[in-house]
Write an enzyme that holds these catalytic residues in place. Structure first.
Site, PDB file in Angstrom:
ATOM      1  N   LYS A  46      17.377  -4.925 -14.562  1.00  0.00           N
ATOM      2  CA  LYS A  46      17.773  -6.272 -14.218  1.00  0.00           C
ATOM      3  C   LYS A  46      16.723  -7.285 -14.662  1.00  0.00           C
ATOM      4  O   LYS A  46      16.958  -8.478 -14.712  1.00  0.00           O
ATOM      5  CB  LYS A  46      17.912  -6.398 -12.686  1.00  0.00           C
ATOM      6  CG  LYS A  46      18.863  -5.422 -12.080  1.00  0.00           C
ATOM      7  CD  LYS A  46      18.764  -5.461 -10.535  1.00  0.00           C
ATOM      8  CE  LYS A  46      19.538  -4.313  -9.960  1.00  0.00           C
ATOM      9  NZ  LYS A  46      19.192  -4.113  -8.526  1.00  0.00           N
ATOM     10  N   GLY A  47      15.526  -6.774 -14.961  1.00  0.00           N
ATOM     11  CA  GLY A  47      14.394  -7.666 -15.203  1.00  0.00           C
ATOM     12  C   GLY A  47      14.605  -8.689 -16.307  1.00  0.00           C
ATOM     13  O   GLY A  47      14.053  -9.784 -16.260  1.00  0.00           O
ATOM     14  N   GLU A 102      13.673  -7.719 -23.606  1.00  0.00           N
ATOM     15  CA  GLU A 102      12.969  -7.148 -22.451  1.00  0.00           C
ATOM     16  C   GLU A 102      12.138  -8.220 -21.747  1.00  0.00           C
ATOM     17  O   GLU A 102      11.687  -9.182 -22.369  1.00  0.00           O
ATOM     18  CB  GLU A 102      12.034  -6.023 -22.908  1.00  0.00           C
ATOM     19  CG  GLU A 102      12.645  -4.634 -22.834  1.00  0.00           C
ATOM     20  CD  GLU A 102      12.737  -4.095 -21.399  1.00  0.00           C
ATOM     21  OE1 GLU A 102      12.734  -4.891 -20.435  1.00  0.00           O
ATOM     22  OE2 GLU A 102      12.820  -2.869 -21.248  1.00  0.00           O
ATOM     23  N   ASP A 103      11.942  -8.023 -20.470  1.00  0.00           N
ATOM     24  CA  ASP A 103      11.033  -8.895 -19.730  1.00  0.00           C
ATOM     25  C   ASP A 103       9.594  -8.450 -19.936  1.00  0.00           C
ATOM     26  O   ASP A 103       8.710  -9.264 -20.168  1.00  0.00           O
ATOM     27  CB  ASP A 103      11.386  -8.927 -18.234  1.00  0.00           C
ATOM     28  CG  ASP A 103      11.592  -7.536 -17.647  1.00  0.00           C
ATOM     29  OD1 ASP A 103      11.821  -6.580 -18.413  1.00  0.00           O
ATOM     30  OD2 ASP A 103      11.531  -7.398 -16.422  1.00  0.00           O
ATOM     31  N   ASP A 106       5.357  -2.278 -20.376  1.00  0.00           N
ATOM     32  CA  ASP A 106       4.224  -1.861 -19.553  1.00  0.00           C
ATOM     33  C   ASP A 106       3.649  -0.602 -20.223  1.00  0.00           C
ATOM     34  O   ASP A 106       2.844  -0.694 -21.135  1.00  0.00           O
ATOM     35  CB  ASP A 106       4.778  -1.614 -18.142  1.00  0.00           C
ATOM     36  CG  ASP A 106       3.721  -1.574 -17.069  1.00  0.00           C
ATOM     37  OD1 ASP A 106       2.645  -1.038 -17.342  1.00  0.00           O
ATOM     38  OD2 ASP A 106       3.967  -2.072 -15.957  1.00  0.00           O
ATOM     39  N   LYS A 134       1.781  -5.676 -21.688  1.00  0.00           N
ATOM     40  CA  LYS A 134       0.459  -5.316 -21.147  1.00  0.00           C
ATOM     41  C   LYS A 134      -0.188  -4.341 -22.113  1.00  0.00           C
ATOM     42  O   LYS A 134       0.011  -3.131 -21.989  1.00  0.00           O
ATOM     43  CB  LYS A 134       0.610  -4.605 -19.806  1.00  0.00           C
ATOM     44  CG  LYS A 134       1.063  -5.433 -18.644  1.00  0.00           C
ATOM     45  CD  LYS A 134       1.077  -4.514 -17.423  1.00  0.00           C
ATOM     46  CE  LYS A 134       1.651  -5.167 -16.205  1.00  0.00           C
ATOM     47  NZ  LYS A 134       1.824  -4.195 -15.113  1.00  0.00           N
ATOM     48  N   PHE A 155      -0.182  -5.618 -11.476  1.00  0.00           N
ATOM     49  CA  PHE A 155       1.220  -5.568 -11.075  1.00  0.00           C
ATOM     50  C   PHE A 155       1.743  -6.982 -10.887  1.00  0.00           C
ATOM     51  O   PHE A 155       1.298  -7.704  -9.997  1.00  0.00           O
ATOM     52  CB  PHE A 155       1.420  -4.736  -9.804  1.00  0.00           C
ATOM     53  CG  PHE A 155       2.875  -4.524  -9.533  1.00  0.00           C
ATOM     54  CD1 PHE A 155       3.605  -3.618 -10.293  1.00  0.00           C
ATOM     55  CD2 PHE A 155       3.534  -5.254  -8.571  1.00  0.00           C
ATOM     56  CE1 PHE A 155       4.974  -3.451 -10.095  1.00  0.00           C
ATOM     57  CE2 PHE A 155       4.905  -5.097  -8.359  1.00  0.00           C
ATOM     58  CZ  PHE A 155       5.620  -4.188  -9.121  1.00  0.00           C
ATOM     59  N   VAL A 156       2.698  -7.373 -11.766  1.00  0.00           N
ATOM     60  CA  VAL A 156       3.176  -8.749 -11.757  1.00  0.00           C
ATOM     61  C   VAL A 156       4.647  -8.816 -11.359  1.00  0.00           C
ATOM     62  O   VAL A 156       5.414  -7.871 -11.584  1.00  0.00           O
ATOM     63  CB  VAL A 156       2.970  -9.444 -13.120  1.00  0.00           C
ATOM     64  CG1 VAL A 156       1.492  -9.644 -13.399  1.00  0.00           C
ATOM     65  CG2 VAL A 156       3.653  -8.687 -14.254  1.00  0.00           C
ATOM     66  N   ASP A 162      10.496  -7.673 -10.390  1.00  0.00           N
ATOM     67  CA  ASP A 162      10.560  -7.524  -8.936  1.00  0.00           C
ATOM     68  C   ASP A 162       9.497  -6.580  -8.394  1.00  0.00           C
ATOM     69  O   ASP A 162       8.891  -5.801  -9.120  1.00  0.00           O
ATOM     70  CB  ASP A 162      11.925  -6.950  -8.529  1.00  0.00           C
ATOM     71  CG  ASP A 162      12.038  -5.450  -8.839  1.00  0.00           C
ATOM     72  OD1 ASP A 162      11.708  -5.049  -9.971  1.00  0.00           O
ATOM     73  OD2 ASP A 162      12.416  -4.679  -7.927  1.00  0.00           O
ATOM     74  N   ARG A 168      12.115 -11.752  -7.884  1.00  0.00           N
ATOM     75  CA  ARG A 168      12.689 -11.975  -9.217  1.00  0.00           C
ATOM     76  C   ARG A 168      12.944 -13.453  -9.480  1.00  0.00           C
ATOM     77  O   ARG A 168      12.954 -13.894 -10.627  1.00  0.00           O
ATOM     78  CB  ARG A 168      14.029 -11.237  -9.367  1.00  0.00           C
ATOM     79  CG  ARG A 168      13.945  -9.726  -9.394  1.00  0.00           C
ATOM     80  CD  ARG A 168      15.284  -9.147  -9.857  1.00  0.00           C
ATOM     81  NE  ARG A 168      15.444  -7.739  -9.526  1.00  0.00           N
ATOM     82  CZ  ARG A 168      15.008  -6.722 -10.273  1.00  0.00           C
ATOM     83  NH1 ARG A 168      14.348  -6.961 -11.384  1.00  0.00           N
ATOM     84  NH2 ARG A 168      15.210  -5.480  -9.897  1.00  0.00           N
TER      85      ARG A 168
HETATM   86  C1  PRP Z   1      10.874  -2.647 -15.870  1.00  0.00           C
HETATM   87  C2  PRP Z   1      11.043  -3.595 -17.056  1.00  0.00           C
HETATM   88  C3  PRP Z   1      11.126  -2.688 -18.231  1.00  0.00           C
HETATM   89  C4  PRP Z   1      10.322  -1.488 -17.814  1.00  0.00           C
HETATM   90  C5  PRP Z   1       8.992  -1.519 -18.495  1.00  0.00           C
HETATM   91  O1  PRP Z   1      12.141  -2.262 -15.429  1.00  0.00           O
HETATM   92  O2  PRP Z   1      12.185  -4.404 -16.934  1.00  0.00           O
HETATM   93  O3  PRP Z   1      12.457  -2.321 -18.520  1.00  0.00           O
HETATM   94  O4  PRP Z   1      10.140  -1.559 -16.395  1.00  0.00           O
HETATM   95  O5  PRP Z   1       8.177  -0.450 -18.090  1.00  0.00           O
HETATM   96  P1  PRP Z   1       7.579   0.616 -19.110  1.00  0.00           P
HETATM   97  O6  PRP Z   1       7.110  -0.103 -20.335  1.00  0.00           O
HETATM   98  O7  PRP Z   1       6.409   1.191 -18.333  1.00  0.00           O
HETATM   99  O8  PRP Z   1       8.614   1.654 -19.380  1.00  0.00           O
HETATM  100  P2  PRP Z   1      12.402  -1.508 -14.027  1.00  0.00           P
HETATM  101  O9  PRP Z   1      12.554  -0.036 -14.305  1.00  0.00           O
HETATM  102  O10 PRP Z   1      11.338  -1.912 -13.039  1.00  0.00           O
HETATM  103  O11 PRP Z   1      13.827  -2.047 -13.596  1.00  0.00           O
HETATM  104  P3  PRP Z   1      14.328  -3.568 -13.311  1.00  0.00           P
HETATM  105  O12 PRP Z   1      14.296  -4.281 -14.648  1.00  0.00           O
HETATM  106  O13 PRP Z   1      15.725  -3.403 -12.802  1.00  0.00           O
HETATM  107  O14 PRP Z   1      13.407  -4.189 -12.302  1.00  0.00           O
END
Ligand code: PRP
Length: 188
Positions: A46-47, A102-103, A106, A134, A155-156, A162, A168
């Protein structure tokens, strides 16, 4: 300290202005690179909702959008490395030019898995645009064409990101106070 700052946020890593500037820069580059070509934006729920809304409106009417939901198993503040599809695309990717939106990148694990998956579907091209990255948290190398803002390995939350489905809707991206996630029982 900004008086408008949410009490659970200890630092801001991307202000509303920073975000707007980054999306303006990315969208200018995307418009130039694709130059009227039909482009399919694939948002990762959802991010990426906020990034998709604000980026797509800066692009032309040749742009379409679709969504995937994936989960890197488990919750909390770290990726586990195992990815599964919760919601797949409605669109057939054969011959399409795809831009994954993507948001945040990580560890890069989600995106690395997603790119392999999307490329196996016969798309003409698959590139990535992310608002945040990051660099210090990278566990796998992912080729990302459009990066908005590089941020520290903290952690942001906010602007789509979220913790336990909260924060969010913050208009900026900020560092969550550690006491919030060490005190997570109160969020249930
Ligand atoms: C977050 C974000 C990316 C992913 C990045 O999604 O939106 O899709 O993590 O992490 P990574 O580079 O370590 O793989 P999350 O799984 O938290 O779901 P959300 O978007 O629904 O919050």
């Amino acid at each position: 300290m900004n008086a408008d700052l949410h009490p659970d946020i200890v630092d801001v890593v991307a202000t509303e202005e920073d975000i707007a500037e980054a999306l303006e820069r990315i969208s200018a580059q995307v418009r130039e690179d694709y130059d009227g070509t039909d482009l399919l934006l694939v948002g990762v729920l959802k991010g990426a909702v906020m990034v998709m809304a604000d980026l797509s409106r800066r692009l032309g009417t040749h742009t379409q959008m679709d969504w995937m939901a994936v989960s890197s198993y488990g919750s909390g503040t770290k990726s586990s490395g195992v990815v599964r599809i919760l919601k797949d695309l409605d669109t057939d990717l054969a011959g399409r030019h795809v831009l994954v939106v993507e948001d945040i990148i990580d560890s890069g694990i989600t995106l690395s898995w997603l790119l392999k998956n999307l490329r196996s579907r016969g798309a003409a091209s698959v590139e990535v645009a992310t608002l945040l990255r990051k660099p210090a948290a990278a566990k796998v190398t992912v080729d990302v064409k459009y990066v908005g803002i590089e941020i520290p390995d903290k952690f942001v939350v906010g602007y789509g990101l979220d913790y336990a489905e909260r924060y969010r809707t913050l208009p900026y991206v900020g560092v969550l106070a550690p006491h919030v996630y060490s005190d997570s029982a109160t969020l249930a």
